[in-house]
Scaffold this motif. Structure first.
Motif, PDB file in Angstrom:
ATOM      1  N   GLN A  24     -10.461  -3.787   0.237  1.00 45.02           N
ATOM      2  CA  GLN A  24      -9.948  -4.820  -0.636  1.00 45.02           C
ATOM      3  C   GLN A  24     -10.767  -5.892  -0.291  1.00 45.02           C
ATOM      4  O   GLN A  24     -11.228  -6.349   0.703  1.00 45.02           O
ATOM      5  CB  GLN A  24      -8.615  -5.088  -0.167  1.00 45.02           C
ATOM      6  N   VAL A  34      -4.707   3.732   5.783  1.00 43.71           N
ATOM      7  CA  VAL A  34      -4.125   2.379   5.412  1.00 43.71           C
ATOM      8  C   VAL A  34      -5.114   1.380   5.514  1.00 43.71           C
ATOM      9  O   VAL A  34      -5.358   0.593   5.013  1.00 43.71           O
ATOM     10  CB  VAL A  34      -2.883   1.938   5.662  1.00 43.71           C
ATOM     11  N   CYS A  60       1.461   5.108   1.199  1.00 43.29           N
ATOM     12  CA  CYS A  60       1.273   5.752   2.312  1.00 43.29           C
ATOM     13  C   CYS A  60       2.168   6.913   2.317  1.00 43.29           C
ATOM     14  O   CYS A  60       3.005   7.045   3.014  1.00 43.29           O
ATOM     15  CB  CYS A  60       1.321   4.843   3.615  1.00 43.29           C
ATOM     16  N   GLU A  96       0.860  -1.375  -0.029  1.00 45.27           N
ATOM     17  CA  GLU A  96      -0.159  -0.111  -0.101  1.00 45.27           C
ATOM     18  C   GLU A  96       1.001   1.252  -0.133  1.00 45.27           C
ATOM     19  O   GLU A  96       1.646   1.436   0.783  1.00 45.27           O
ATOM     20  CB  GLU A  96      -1.202   0.014   1.270  1.00 45.27           C
ATOM     21  N   ASN A 128      -8.067   1.771   3.351  1.00 48.22           N
ATOM     22  CA  ASN A 128      -7.787   1.152   1.812  1.00 48.22           C
ATOM     23  C   ASN A 128      -7.805  -0.546   2.192  1.00 48.22           C
ATOM     24  O   ASN A 128      -8.067  -0.978   1.265  1.00 48.22           O
ATOM     25  CB  ASN A 128      -6.440   1.525   1.389  1.00 48.22           C
ATOM     26  N   LEU A 129      -7.150  -1.118   3.197  1.00 53.58           N
ATOM     27  CA  LEU A 129      -7.117  -2.632   3.288  1.00 53.58           C
ATOM     28  C   LEU A 129      -8.576  -3.247   3.567  1.00 53.58           C
ATOM     29  O   LEU A 129      -8.837  -4.164   3.043  1.00 53.58           O
ATOM     30  CB  LEU A 129      -6.192  -2.839   4.467  1.00 53.58           C
TER      31      LEU A 129
END
Length: 216
Positions: free
Chosen positions: A214, A207, A144, A142, A210-211
């Motif tokens: 997914q 982060v 960042c 990712e 974003n994770l």
């Protein structure tokens, strides 16, 4: 804040055009610049303890050298994991040495209060977490780069604070104003104590979000 901005792009164009060719001509390698930057940070820390103006100036020079080693590595095609790891570790020690020098300056002035020590500890903690969150995120694939107080901004703020602090002190004394001594340096330290931790939290949440989006 500066990462990925037109200011950063222009800065690196300046390095690539004017400074990197000189370093290459002199036969210097990226690791030489990394160690030179670390040595300069040691001088910056010592200077901060006794003469903040010189400490600030050397801190800005440390920041310049820190960006030069990467530019030189790219120009020479020597972007290796060894150099990247070395540079990252030396960067952490660089900041530690500079903040220790600042603490010792206040100690010499009889102003190393528990609140000041706590402020510097918060800066160190926040700075480490800003770097760690990025490194951990990139280890997971990712990007960042969010946040307003990344290492470049911190170095610039501390460097400018060190240079302007004695000048403001002289102005305060000459005008008989009732402002406290070392006002500039104290304000910047407070900004860093809050800003570094907010930046780390910002990256943490960025982060995580974003994770979470997914697919498993």
């Amino acid at each position: 804040m500066l990462k990925g901005s037109p200011i950063e792009a222009g800065y690196y164009r300046f390095l690539d055009r004017y400074l990197v060719p000189v370093l290459s001509y002199l036969g210097l390698r990226p690791n030489h610049i990394s160690f030179l930057g670390f040595f300069t940070s040691l001088m910056a820390g010592i200077s901060f303890a006794y003469w903040p103006f010189a400490g600030g100036l050397l801190t800005l020079l440390t920041g310049l050298l820190d960006t030069l080693d990467g530019s030189l590595a790219r120009a020479l095609g020597q972007t290796k994991k060894y150099g990247a790891f070395l540079d990252s570790v030396l960067d952490r020690y660089t900041e530690l040495v500079i903040y220790l020098g600042i603490w010792f300056y206040f100690y010499r002035m009889g102003a190393a209060t528990p609140l000041l020590s706590l402020t510097l500890l918060l800066i160190l903690f926040g700075s480490l977490m800003v770097s760690y969150t990025r490194a951990r995120a990139e280890g997971l694939g990712e990007r960042c780069l969010v946040g307003v107080l990344q290492r470049g901004e911190r170095i610039i703020l501390i460097g400018l604070a060190g240079m302007f602090n004695p000048l403001v002190n002289i102005s305060i004394q000459a005008s008989d104003a009732r402002w406290p001594k070392d006002l500039v340096l104290v304000i910047v330290l407070l900004v860093l104590a809050v800003g570094t931790n907010l930046t780390a939290l910002w990256r943490f949440m960025h982060v995580l979000n974003n994770l979470r989006r997914q697919k498993p």
